[in-house]
Scaffold this motif. Structure first.
Motif, PDB file in Angstrom:
ATOM      1  N   TYR A 235       0.834  -1.207   0.000  1.00 23.19           N
ATOM      2  CA  TYR A 235       0.000   0.000   0.000  1.00 23.19           C
ATOM      3  C   TYR A 235       0.870   1.258   0.000  1.00 23.19           C
ATOM      4  O   TYR A 235       0.520   2.257  -0.612  1.00 23.19           O
ATOM      5  N   TYR A 236       2.014   1.195   0.674  1.00 21.69           N
ATOM      6  CA  TYR A 236       2.931   2.335   0.644  1.00 21.69           C
ATOM      7  C   TYR A 236       3.452   2.541  -0.783  1.00 21.69           C
ATOM      8  O   TYR A 236       3.496   3.667  -1.280  1.00 21.69           O
ATOM      9  N   ALA A 237       3.834   1.444  -1.435  1.00 18.31           N
ATOM     10  CA  ALA A 237       4.315   1.550  -2.820  1.00 18.31           C
ATOM     11  C   ALA A 237       3.236   2.136  -3.721  1.00 18.31           C
ATOM     12  O   ALA A 237       3.511   3.014  -4.539  1.00 18.31           O
ATOM     13  N   GLY A 238       1.995   1.667  -3.547  1.00 17.83           N
ATOM     14  CA  GLY A 238       0.898   2.177  -4.359  1.00 17.83           C
ATOM     15  C   GLY A 238       0.604   3.648  -4.099  1.00 17.83           C
ATOM     16  O   GLY A 238       0.225   4.392  -5.012  1.00 17.83           O
ATOM     17  N   ALA A 239       0.778   4.089  -2.867  1.00 18.06           N
ATOM     18  CA  ALA A 239       0.502   5.484  -2.508  1.00 18.06           C
ATOM     19  C   ALA A 239       1.649   6.407  -2.912  1.00 18.06           C
ATOM     20  O   ALA A 239       1.423   7.505  -3.421  1.00 18.06           O
ATOM     21  N   LYS A 240       2.874   5.972  -2.713  1.00 20.81           N
ATOM     22  CA  LYS A 240       4.040   6.821  -2.987  1.00 20.81           C
ATOM     23  C   LYS A 240       4.414   6.831  -4.469  1.00 20.81           C
ATOM     24  O   LYS A 240       4.837   7.851  -4.999  1.00 20.81           O
ATOM     25  N   TYR A 241       4.271   5.677  -5.129  1.00 23.81           N
ATOM     26  CA  TYR A 241       4.665   5.538  -6.532  1.00 23.81           C
ATOM     27  C   TYR A 241       3.511   4.907  -7.323  1.00 23.81           C
ATOM     28  O   TYR A 241       3.620   3.760  -7.784  1.00 23.81           O
ATOM     29  N   PRO A 242       2.405   5.611  -7.489  1.00 27.44           N
ATOM     30  CA  PRO A 242       1.205   5.009  -8.082  1.00 27.44           C
ATOM     31  C   PRO A 242       1.382   4.523  -9.523  1.00 27.44           C
ATOM     32  O   PRO A 242       0.641   3.637  -9.956  1.00 27.44           O
ATOM     33  N   LYS A 243       2.323   5.053 -10.259  1.00 24.89           N
ATOM     34  CA  LYS A 243       2.512   4.631 -11.652  1.00 24.89           C
ATOM     35  C   LYS A 243       3.567   3.536 -11.802  1.00 24.89           C
ATOM     36  O   LYS A 243       3.705   2.935 -12.871  1.00 24.89           O
ATOM     37  N   ALA A 244       4.319   3.272 -10.758  1.00 28.49           N
ATOM     38  CA  ALA A 244       5.389   2.267 -10.824  1.00 28.49           C
ATOM     39  C   ALA A 244       4.804   0.866 -10.762  1.00 28.49           C
ATOM     40  O   ALA A 244       3.793   0.616 -10.103  1.00 28.49           O
ATOM     41  N   LYS A 245       5.480  -0.033 -11.434  1.00 30.43           N
ATOM     42  CA  LYS A 245       5.083  -1.447 -11.390  1.00 30.43           C
ATOM     43  C   LYS A 245       5.946  -2.172 -10.359  1.00 30.43           C
ATOM     44  O   LYS A 245       7.127  -1.874 -10.204  1.00 30.43           O
ATOM     45  N   MET A 246       5.344  -3.099  -9.681  1.00 36.56           N
ATOM     46  CA  MET A 246       6.038  -3.889  -8.666  1.00 36.56           C
ATOM     47  C   MET A 246       6.621  -5.128  -9.346  1.00 36.56           C
ATOM     48  O   MET A 246       5.881  -5.914  -9.925  1.00 36.56           O
ATOM     49  N   LEU A 247       7.924  -5.280  -9.272  1.00 32.77           N
ATOM     50  CA  LEU A 247       8.602  -6.372  -9.963  1.00 32.77           C
ATOM     51  C   LEU A 247       8.862  -7.578  -9.079  1.00 32.77           C
ATOM     52  O   LEU A 247       8.607  -8.711  -9.475  1.00 32.77           O
ATOM     53  N   LYS A 248       9.412  -7.321  -7.886  1.00 32.19           N
ATOM     54  CA  LYS A 248       9.793  -8.400  -6.978  1.00 32.19           C
ATOM     55  C   LYS A 248       9.422  -8.023  -5.558  1.00 32.19           C
ATOM     56  O   LYS A 248       9.489  -6.855  -5.183  1.00 32.19           O
ATOM     57  N   MET A 249       9.054  -9.041  -4.792  1.00 35.12           N
ATOM     58  CA  MET A 249       8.741  -8.843  -3.375  1.00 35.12           C
ATOM     59  C   MET A 249       9.495  -9.899  -2.579  1.00 35.12           C
ATOM     60  O   MET A 249       9.513 -11.072  -2.953  1.00 35.12           O
ATOM     61  N   ALA A 250      10.150  -9.472  -1.504  1.00 30.19           N
ATOM     62  CA  ALA A 250      10.849 -10.390  -0.603  1.00 30.19           C
ATOM     63  C   ALA A 250      10.178 -10.337   0.759  1.00 30.19           C
ATOM     64  O   ALA A 250       9.864  -9.254   1.256  1.00 30.19           O
ATOM     65  N   LEU A 251       9.951 -11.499   1.342  1.00 34.49           N
ATOM     66  CA  LEU A 251       9.279 -11.611   2.645  1.00 34.49           C
ATOM     67  C   LEU A 251      10.086 -12.498   3.567  1.00 34.49           C
ATOM     68  O   LEU A 251      10.608 -13.531   3.154  1.00 34.49           O
ATOM     69  N   THR A 252      10.149 -12.100   4.823  1.00 37.41           N
ATOM     70  CA  THR A 252      10.823 -12.909   5.825  1.00 37.41           C
ATOM     71  C   THR A 252      10.066 -12.790   7.143  1.00 37.41           C
ATOM     72  O   THR A 252       9.561 -11.718   7.474  1.00 37.41           O
ATOM     73  N   ALA A 253       9.985 -13.898   7.867  1.00 38.71           N
ATOM     74  CA  ALA A 253       9.251 -13.903   9.130  1.00 38.71           C
ATOM     75  C   ALA A 253      10.050 -14.634  10.197  1.00 38.71           C
ATOM     76  O   ALA A 253      10.747 -15.614   9.917  1.00 38.71           O
ATOM     77  N   SER A 254       9.950 -14.132  11.416  1.00 34.09           N
ATOM     78  CA  SER A 254      10.616 -14.782  12.541  1.00 34.09           C
ATOM     79  C   SER A 254       9.728 -14.710  13.767  1.00 34.09           C
ATOM     80  O   SER A 254       8.939 -13.787  13.921  1.00 34.09           O
ATOM     81  N   SER A 255       9.891 -15.691  14.601  1.00 36.10           N
ATOM     82  CA  SER A 255       9.144 -15.746  15.851  1.00 36.10           C
ATOM     83  C   SER A 255      10.082 -15.395  17.000  1.00 36.10           C
ATOM     84  O   SER A 255      11.254 -15.783  16.987  1.00 36.10           O
TER      85      SER A 255
END
Length: 160
Positions: free
Chosen positions: A80-100
């Motif tokens: 949502y931040y990417a969509g709000a800050k850079y509304p015309k940019a396309k999202m190419l890659k997303m990296a996710l990491t989780a820890s407990s």
């Protein structure tokens, strides 16, 4: 009656050192974001980083709230931040990491259902798949070439 069989293909890397350098850098940004998570209730920290086609990278971490539904996952915070800050940019890659904070997370942890739906919205909007890489705090990294591999029967605006 007819049976519908759905198959998906994901790539599995043994560890972060095996993924391309650009993805290692993106995952390191996700790790930094994970370290900024606010998770006093679940003790489960998640970080996400997104590479945009304009060269910018945005990140987010999960933000919890005592009124549980008011919190937001790392993936949606970043997207949502990417969509709000850079509304015309396309999202190419997303990296996710989780820890407990309670145990070691060495199993790759994919986005939750709500985040998958949010990512699907942007794939449809930009008419371009988003590569998704996900991991625990350590261990294997899984790559999906598109959200469609993780949520094959998406709900999208064409049905409205």
């Amino acid at each position: 009656m007819k049976e519908l069989k759905i198959e998906t293909t994901l790539q599995v890397y043994e560890d972060l050192d095996e993924v391309p350098n650009e993805v290692q850098q993106l995952m390191n940004e996700a790790i930094n974001a994970r370290n900024n998570a606010y998770s006093p209730y679940s003790k489960f920290n998640v970080g996400a980083a997104i590479l945009l086609d304009n060269g910018e990278t945005v990140s987010g971490s999960n933000q919890e709230n005592a009124s549980y539904p008011s919190g937001l996952c790392a993936e949606r915070t970043a997207i949502y931040y990417a969509g709000a800050k850079y509304p015309k940019a396309k999202m190419l890659k997303m990296a996710l990491t989780a820890s407990s904070q309670n145990q070691v997370t060495s199993k790759p942890i994919p986005p939750c259902g709500a985040c998958r739906q949010a990512i699907a919205e942007y794939e449809v909007k930009q008419n371009l798949p988003i590569e998704i890489y996900f991991m625990g705090a350590e261990g294997k990294v899984v790559k999906s070439n598109s959200l469609a591999n993780l949520l094959p029967l998406i709900f999208e605006s064409s049905v409205l």
